[in-house]
Design a protein around this motif. Structure first.
Motif, PDB file in Angstrom:
ATOM      1  N   CYS A  60       0.747  -1.173  -0.054  1.00 11.71           N
ATOM      2  CA  CYS A  60       0.046  -0.209  -0.015  1.00 11.71           C
ATOM      3  C   CYS A  60       1.067   1.270   0.078  1.00 11.71           C
ATOM      4  O   CYS A  60       1.828   1.401   0.616  1.00 11.71           O
ATOM      5  N   ASN A  62       0.322   3.999   1.256  1.00  7.72           N
ATOM      6  CA  ASN A  62       0.421   4.657   2.564  1.00  7.72           C
ATOM      7  C   ASN A  62       1.091   3.839   3.539  1.00  7.72           C
ATOM      8  O   ASN A  62       1.053   4.252   4.622  1.00  7.72           O
ATOM      9  N   LEU A  63       1.848   2.679   3.234  1.00  9.31           N
ATOM     10  CA  LEU A  63       2.568   2.035   4.336  1.00  9.31           C
ATOM     11  C   LEU A  63       3.948   1.955   3.934  1.00  9.31           C
ATOM     12  O   LEU A  63       4.896   1.780   4.785  1.00  9.31           O
ATOM     13  N   GLY A  73       0.717   4.696   7.543  1.00 10.11           N
ATOM     14  CA  GLY A  73      -0.804   3.883   7.226  1.00 10.11           C
ATOM     15  C   GLY A  73      -2.062   4.757   7.760  1.00 10.11           C
ATOM     16  O   GLY A  73      -1.898   5.729   8.278  1.00 10.11           O
ATOM     17  N   CYS A  74      -3.290   4.349   7.252  1.00 12.74           N
ATOM     18  CA  CYS A  74      -4.571   5.147   8.040  1.00 12.74           C
ATOM     19  C   CYS A  74      -4.411   4.812   9.362  1.00 12.74           C
ATOM     20  O   CYS A  74      -4.025   3.704   9.941  1.00 12.74           O
ATOM     21  N   TYR A  92      -6.429   3.819  11.358  1.00 13.15           N
ATOM     22  CA  TYR A  92      -6.947   2.637  12.126  1.00 13.15           C
ATOM     23  C   TYR A  92      -6.491   1.491  11.465  1.00 13.15           C
ATOM     24  O   TYR A  92      -7.236   0.206  11.881  1.00 13.15           O
ATOM     25  N   CYS A  93      -5.412   1.290  10.676  1.00  9.54           N
ATOM     26  CA  CYS A  93      -5.272   0.264   9.791  1.00  9.54           C
ATOM     27  C   CYS A  93      -4.206  -0.727  10.582  1.00  9.54           C
ATOM     28  O   CYS A  93      -3.220  -0.461  11.061  1.00  9.54           O
ATOM     29  N   ASN A  99      -3.985  -4.531   8.911  1.00  4.65           N
ATOM     30  CA  ASN A  99      -4.501  -5.688   7.971  1.00  4.65           C
ATOM     31  C   ASN A  99      -4.618  -6.972   8.677  1.00  4.65           C
ATOM     32  O   ASN A  99      -5.754  -7.720   8.084  1.00  4.65           O
ATOM     33  N   PHE A 113      -4.843  -5.034   1.892  1.00  2.00           N
ATOM     34  CA  PHE A 113      -3.882  -3.831   1.416  1.00  2.00           C
ATOM     35  C   PHE A 113      -4.583  -3.355   0.006  1.00  2.00           C
ATOM     36  O   PHE A 113      -5.813  -3.356   0.020  1.00  2.00           O
ATOM     37  N   THR A 114      -3.763  -2.785  -1.019  1.00  2.00           N
ATOM     38  CA  THR A 114      -4.184  -2.208  -2.209  1.00  2.00           C
ATOM     39  C   THR A 114      -4.163  -2.869  -3.348  1.00  2.00           C
ATOM     40  O   THR A 114      -2.834  -3.015  -3.793  1.00  2.00           O
ATOM     41  N   ARG A 173      -7.507   1.825  -3.233  1.00  2.00           N
ATOM     42  CA  ARG A 173      -7.585   3.028  -2.992  1.00  2.00           C
ATOM     43  C   ARG A 173      -7.870   3.848  -4.131  1.00  2.00           C
ATOM     44  O   ARG A 173      -7.707   3.523  -5.334  1.00  2.00           O
ATOM     45  N   ARG A 177      -5.523   9.307   5.377  1.00  2.00           N
ATOM     46  CA  ARG A 177      -5.639   8.698   4.015  1.00  2.00           C
ATOM     47  C   ARG A 177      -4.891   8.812   3.095  1.00  2.00           C
ATOM     48  O   ARG A 177      -4.619   7.855   2.247  1.00  2.00           O
TER      49      ARG A 177
HETATM   50  S1  SF4 Z   1      -6.498   0.984   5.357  1.00  3.44           S
HETATM   51 FE1  SF4 Z   1      -5.985   0.287   3.430  1.00  3.44          FE
HETATM   52  S2  SF4 Z   1      -5.243   2.335   2.396  1.00  3.44           S
HETATM   53 FE2  SF4 Z   1      -5.092   2.649   4.671  1.00  3.44          FE
HETATM   54  S3  SF4 Z   1      -3.148   2.135   5.117  1.00  3.44           S
HETATM   55 FE3  SF4 Z   1      -4.286   0.069   5.460  1.00  3.44          FE
HETATM   56  S4  SF4 Z   1      -4.124  -0.755   3.545  1.00  3.44           S
HETATM   57 FE4  SF4 Z   1      -3.414   1.219   3.270  1.00  3.44          FE
END
Ligand code: SF4
Length: 303
Positions: free
Chosen positions: A31, A33-34, A42-43, A45-46, A48, A88-89, A119, A159
């Protein structure tokens, strides 16, 4: 009791004439964002690993599918499956890699659908064309993590994409006539006013499905730190029930509810504990609709 909303099970039965199960896999994508491209955090709250069984565990993709099919076929005598690229993405790679991973579906004759979660800033026309090519043989859906239409809230969640990114993604997806799902979070600090704004915008989108995520706190997340310091307040169960009903009343009847309540691995979940009482919550939502005398689309139709 008749379902007052358009459930995913009903949709699949209408399409295939029998029960179909969705298998969630981790196809080995990362991702942005990671991995440091947008951020390493990352987000907020994330995690995975708490979202799905195979996430981050490096199990070979075919093995994940075989294990799930064999377990579900024995447990519920189901013969058809949707392959859900969930963790993930799942569009975050070059075209060759994407094709190679999506093509794994072809090894399993039981698979009748391909759902891809991603995303909104990780899609382009070339990727959409590739995804569209699977429509000939499979039921194909592309699901976007939008979470909220409010850019300030998106920034707060880290995000690292905007509402505008989502609008561009939807436009290109619908150009190729791919079924489109949207993920939204209920329970953000915005409370009701911004949630109502989300509903009004989402009700006007050309989309086919909605997936609800209850804001919840997982162990190794930034959100856990905020929650620990008292900066985040989570929804109570009854508030969530009312909020979901308010939301569904205002969106069209034909939008499929891909998920009504999210759950999390108890080993990772900090709060709220009620999210894992899924059946009870669903029953409460049905009863709330019965009490109100309304259903999904009730107020959308009356606008
Ligand atoms: S929630 Fe999705 S977009 Fe956000 S950091 Fe986790 S994997 Fe990436």
């Amino acid at each position: 009791m008749e379902e007052p909303y358009y459930s995913f099970n009903r949709y699949l039965r209408e399409k295939f004439g029998e029960k179909v199960h969705r298998i969630s896999i981790d196809a080995g994508f990362s991702c942005p964002n990671l991995d440091g491209t947008l951020s390493k955090k990352g987000c907020i709250y994330c995690d995975n690993k708490a979202f799905s069984n195979f996430a981050g565990r490096n199990v070979e993709i075919s093995k994940q599918i075989e294990t799930s099919i064999s377990y579900l076929a024995k447990k519920s005598n189901v013969k058809k499956f949707i392959l859900y690229f969930q963790s993930f993405t799942n569009t975050y790679a070059d075209i060759e890699t994407l094709k190679e991973r999506y093509d794994i579906a072809k090894r399993f004759p039981e698979i009748v659908g391909i759902f891809i979660s991603t995303r909104p800033d990780c899609i382009d026309e070339e990727k959409i064309k590739l995804i569209s090519s699977y429509k000939e043989k499979y039921l194909v859906w592309l699901e976007y993590g939008l979470q909220t239409t409010n850019d300030d809230m998106l920034a707060m969640l880290n995000r690292r994409h905007t509402y505008e990114d989502f609008l561009s993604a939807i436009k290109i997806t619908r150009k190729y006539d791919i079924n489109t799902g949207v993920h939204v979070i209920l329970g953000l600090a915005q409370a009701f006013s911004a949630a109502i704004d989300d509903v009004q915008k989402i009700a006007a989108f050309d989309i086919h499905g909605i997936k609800f995520h209850v804001l919840h706190v997982l162990k190794d997340t930034v959100l856990n730190k905020l929650y620990g310091s008292g900066k985040v307040k989570l929804l109570e169960e009854d508030q969530y029930v009312r909020m979901v009903c308010d939301f569904l009343e205002k969106i069209p009847k034909n939008i499929v509810v891909l998920r009504l309540v999210s759950s999390a691995n108890p080993a990772h979940l900090i709060a709220p504990p009620w999210i894992n009482k899924k059946n009870e919550i669903i029953l409460k939502i049905k009863k709330e609709f019965e009490k109100r005398g309304t259903c999904q689309g009730y107020f959308f139709a009356k606008r």
